[in-house]
Design a protein around this motif. Structure first.
Motif, PDB file in Angstrom:
ATOM      1  N   TRP A  20     -34.771 -19.077  -8.664  1.00  0.00           N
ATOM      2  CA  TRP A  20     -34.341 -19.792  -9.857  1.00  0.00           C
ATOM      3  C   TRP A  20     -32.947 -20.409  -9.712  1.00  0.00           C
ATOM      4  CZ3 TRP A  20     -35.952 -17.827 -15.323  1.00  0.00           C
ATOM      5  CH2 TRP A  20     -37.342 -17.682 -15.367  1.00  0.00           C
ATOM      6  N   SER A  21     -32.011 -19.630  -9.194  1.00  0.00           N
ATOM      7  CA  SER A  21     -30.628 -20.120  -9.111  1.00  0.00           C
ATOM      8  C   SER A  21     -30.540 -21.341  -8.203  1.00  0.00           C
ATOM      9  CB  SER A  21     -29.696 -19.014  -8.616  1.00  0.00           C
ATOM     10  OG  SER A  21     -30.091 -18.554  -7.331  1.00  0.00           O
ATOM     11  N   ARG A  22     -31.314 -21.351  -7.121  1.00  0.00           N
ATOM     12  CA  ARG A  22     -31.305 -22.502  -6.209  1.00  0.00           C
ATOM     13  C   ARG A  22     -31.882 -23.738  -6.875  1.00  0.00           C
ATOM     14  NH1 ARG A  22     -35.361 -24.605  -3.701  1.00  0.00           N
ATOM     15  NH2 ARG A  22     -36.679 -22.732  -3.943  1.00  0.00           N
ATOM     16  N   ILE A  23     -33.012 -23.588  -7.569  1.00  0.00           N
ATOM     17  CA  ILE A  23     -33.653 -24.733  -8.217  1.00  0.00           C
ATOM     18  C   ILE A  23     -32.778 -25.270  -9.340  1.00  0.00           C
ATOM     19  CG2 ILE A  23     -35.684 -25.493  -9.513  1.00  0.00           C
ATOM     20  CD1 ILE A  23     -37.250 -23.252  -7.972  1.00  0.00           C
ATOM     21  N   GLU A  24     -32.193 -24.359 -10.120  1.00  0.00           N
ATOM     22  CA  GLU A  24     -31.303 -24.798 -11.200  1.00  0.00           C
ATOM     23  C   GLU A  24     -30.070 -25.488 -10.636  1.00  0.00           C
ATOM     24  OE1 GLU A  24     -28.968 -23.052 -15.151  1.00  0.00           O
ATOM     25  OE2 GLU A  24     -30.455 -21.815 -14.105  1.00  0.00           O
ATOM     26  N   ALA A  25     -29.529 -24.963  -9.546  1.00  0.00           N
ATOM     27  CA  ALA A  25     -28.368 -25.595  -8.912  1.00  0.00           C
ATOM     28  C   ALA A  25     -28.712 -26.999  -8.430  1.00  0.00           C
ATOM     29  CB  ALA A  25     -27.875 -24.743  -7.747  1.00  0.00           C
ATOM     30  N   ASP A  26     -29.927 -27.184  -7.943  1.00  0.00           N
ATOM     31  CA  ASP A  26     -30.365 -28.518  -7.520  1.00  0.00           C
ATOM     32  C   ASP A  26     -30.375 -29.480  -8.704  1.00  0.00           C
ATOM     33  OD1 ASP A  26     -30.706 -28.102  -4.812  1.00  0.00           O
ATOM     34  OD2 ASP A  26     -32.816 -27.548  -4.984  1.00  0.00           O
ATOM     35  N   ALA A  62     -38.038 -24.146 -16.319  1.00  0.00           N
ATOM     36  CA  ALA A  62     -37.935 -25.529 -16.800  1.00  0.00           C
ATOM     37  C   ALA A  62     -37.177 -25.579 -18.120  1.00  0.00           C
ATOM     38  CB  ALA A  62     -39.325 -26.135 -16.964  1.00  0.00           C
ATOM     39  N   ALA A  63     -37.442 -24.625 -19.003  1.00  0.00           N
ATOM     40  CA  ALA A  63     -36.746 -24.564 -20.292  1.00  0.00           C
ATOM     41  C   ALA A  63     -35.263 -24.281 -20.096  1.00  0.00           C
ATOM     42  CB  ALA A  63     -37.383 -23.488 -21.166  1.00  0.00           C
ATOM     43  N   GLN A  64     -34.953 -23.389 -19.193  1.00  0.00           N
ATOM     44  CA  GLN A  64     -33.555 -23.036 -18.915  1.00  0.00           C
ATOM     45  C   GLN A  64     -32.794 -24.233 -18.360  1.00  0.00           C
ATOM     46  OE1 GLN A  64     -32.814 -19.104 -17.118  1.00  0.00           O
ATOM     47  NE2 GLN A  64     -31.670 -20.153 -15.497  1.00  0.00           N
ATOM     48  N   ILE A  65     -33.415 -24.945 -17.429  1.00  0.00           N
ATOM     49  CA  ILE A  65     -32.773 -26.131 -16.845  1.00  0.00           C
ATOM     50  C   ILE A  65     -32.599 -27.216 -17.903  1.00  0.00           C
ATOM     51  CG2 ILE A  65     -33.130 -28.036 -15.224  1.00  0.00           C
ATOM     52  CD1 ILE A  65     -34.474 -25.988 -13.341  1.00  0.00           C
ATOM     53  N   THR A  66     -33.628 -27.409 -18.736  1.00  0.00           N
ATOM     54  CA  THR A  66     -33.563 -28.438 -19.778  1.00  0.00           C
ATOM     55  C   THR A  66     -32.422 -28.159 -20.749  1.00  0.00           C
ATOM     56  OG1 THR A  66     -35.922 -28.897 -19.599  1.00  0.00           O
ATOM     57  CG2 THR A  66     -34.845 -29.536 -21.650  1.00  0.00           C
ATOM     58  N   ARG A  67     -32.231 -26.897 -21.119  1.00  0.00           N
ATOM     59  CA  ARG A  67     -31.139 -26.541 -22.021  1.00  0.00           C
ATOM     60  C   ARG A  67     -29.774 -26.777 -21.383  1.00  0.00           C
ATOM     61  NH1 ARG A  67     -34.645 -22.127 -23.189  1.00  0.00           N
ATOM     62  NH2 ARG A  67     -33.495 -20.809 -21.719  1.00  0.00           N
ATOM     63  N   ARG A  68     -29.688 -26.601 -20.090  1.00  0.00           N
ATOM     64  CA  ARG A  68     -28.384 -26.700 -19.424  1.00  0.00           C
ATOM     65  C   ARG A  68     -27.973 -28.133 -19.136  1.00  0.00           C
ATOM     66  NH1 ARG A  68     -26.207 -23.463 -14.018  1.00  0.00           N
ATOM     67  NH2 ARG A  68     -24.158 -24.478 -13.988  1.00  0.00           N
ATOM     68  N   LEU A  69     -28.942 -28.989 -18.763  1.00  0.00           N
ATOM     69  CA  LEU A  69     -28.583 -30.347 -18.356  1.00  0.00           C
ATOM     70  C   LEU A  69     -28.201 -31.203 -19.553  1.00  0.00           C
ATOM     71  CD1 LEU A  69     -31.156 -31.341 -15.573  1.00  0.00           C
ATOM     72  CD2 LEU A  69     -29.019 -30.063 -15.388  1.00  0.00           C
ATOM     73  N   VAL A  70     -27.270 -32.126 -19.322  1.00  0.00           N
ATOM     74  CA  VAL A  70     -26.869 -33.066 -20.379  1.00  0.00           C
ATOM     75  C   VAL A  70     -27.691 -34.348 -20.308  1.00  0.00           C
ATOM     76  CG1 VAL A  70     -24.534 -32.142 -20.513  1.00  0.00           C
ATOM     77  CG2 VAL A  70     -25.017 -34.044 -18.942  1.00  0.00           C
ATOM     78  N   VAL A  71     -28.538 -34.469 -19.283  1.00  0.00           N
ATOM     79  CA  VAL A  71     -29.436 -35.625 -19.163  1.00  0.00           C
ATOM     80  C   VAL A  71     -30.860 -35.140 -19.389  1.00  0.00           C
ATOM     81  CG1 VAL A  71     -27.891 -36.839 -17.582  1.00  0.00           C
ATOM     82  CG2 VAL A  71     -29.716 -35.379 -16.657  1.00  0.00           C
ATOM     83  N   PRO A  72     -31.784 -36.048 -19.750  1.00  0.00           N
ATOM     84  CA  PRO A  72     -33.162 -35.626 -20.026  1.00  0.00           C
ATOM     85  C   PRO A  72     -33.876 -35.085 -18.794  1.00  0.00           C
ATOM     86  CG  PRO A  72     -32.727 -37.825 -20.906  1.00  0.00           C
ATOM     87  CD  PRO A  72     -31.579 -37.478 -20.024  1.00  0.00           C
ATOM     88  N   THR A  73     -34.726 -34.104 -19.031  1.00  0.00           N
ATOM     89  CA  THR A  73     -35.665 -33.656 -18.002  1.00  0.00           C
ATOM     90  C   THR A  73     -37.030 -34.218 -18.347  1.00  0.00           C
ATOM     91  OG1 THR A  73     -36.163 -31.616 -19.211  1.00  0.00           O
ATOM     92  CG2 THR A  73     -34.415 -31.516 -17.563  1.00  0.00           C
TER      93      THR A  73
END
Length: 272
Positions: free
Chosen positions: A166-172, A194-205
């Motif tokens: 997870w940490s690697r994919i989120e870091a990507d 996917a939900a975790q990454i979507t919440r963190r990014l400031v751009v759309p997933t």
């Protein structure tokens, strides 16, 4: 060669501003015919390198060269006047260096008049994404399951099933967003990640096999229409046009063989 750019075409800033708002609708299109069908209904048309498999019968996306992507991109741009058109950078066209990536991306944009390009890869591509965006080339990133890396991944495998990844994919995802990508495609990624990454990014997933938690969705048009023989689990078939086409073609063949086609209404008669 230039194409008309409609004043009401969706732009990169429009897509970026949709973060956390109304879901973004995206579909692939590879030709003027399919672009004309999807353009009124979607926000993004992706001229995906999946055309290598869908249109040209190859077993992976790796056979989609730059000339092929430009050819299909130009066809789509002739018919799309509303959606933001994004063209995939094919395998081998951007990995060597940021300068090579810029040269090839500039060719794609100048020869197709598309609005942006998409490239696969996480942190390893951050420098290239920054190089392109600083020079006026909008980039959509693509992380998670990356089809161009299918040989390295050992097949089309869902990403994130092992919590240690997870940490690697989120870091990507964070890396490409911070480098300047205006949106990030998450493919084949387990829902909680996917939900975790979507919440963190400031751009759309934009998800494809990554759940409704993403800011938008993309599918291969032929998969969702039921035109492909097999489709991934995540690709809901919203119709089964392949069956309808098979029936119509069989009817045509029978009409030719029994000489009921062409009939009188479909035949030109000599007028004396």
């Amino acid at each position: 060669m230039s194409f008309h750019q409609s004043s009401d075409r969706i732009t990169v800033p429009h897509i970026r501003a949709r973060k956390g708002a109304k879901p973004i609708v995206a579909l692939t299109a590879y030709s003027a015919l399919t672009a004309r069908l999807v353009d009124p209904h979607v926000d993004i048309i992706l001229v995906g390198d999946s055309l290598a498999m869908v249109e040209h019968g190859l077993t992976s996306t790796l056979g989609a060269g730059l000339d092929l992507m430009v050819l299909h991109g130009r066809s789509v741009m002739r018919a799309a006047h509303h959606a933001l058109v994004v063209v995939d950078m094919p395998f081998g066209s951007y990995e060597r260096s940021p300068q090579v990536a810029f040269d090839n991306a500039a060719r794609v944009m100048s020869e197709t008049s598309c609005s942006a390009v998409k490239l696969e890869g996480g942190c390893a591509m951050a420098e290239t994404i920054a190089f392109l965006t600083k020079r006026g080339i909008p980039v959509m990133a693509h992380v998670g399951l990356t089809p161009q890396s299918v040989m390295t991944l050992g097949g089309f495998k869902v990403q994130g099933r092992d919590r240690d990844d997870w940490s690697r994919i989120e870091a990507d995802a964070v890396g490409v967003a911070e480098a300047g990508a205006f949106a990030v495609v998450l493919e084949g990624t387990v829902e909680p990640l996917a939900a975790q990454i979507t919440r963190r990014l400031v751009v759309p997933t934009i998800g494809i096999g990554a759940s409704a938690e993403c800011d938008g969705q993309v599918l291969v048009l032929e998969d969702m229409l039921g035109l492909t023989e097999r489709a991934p689990r995540f690709a809901r078939r919203f119709d089964h046009l392949g069956l309808a086409a098979d029936k119509a073609i069989a009817s045509y063949a029978e009409a030719v063989r029994n000489r009921s086609f062409p009939g009188a209404d479909e035949t030109y008669q000599f007028k004396s």
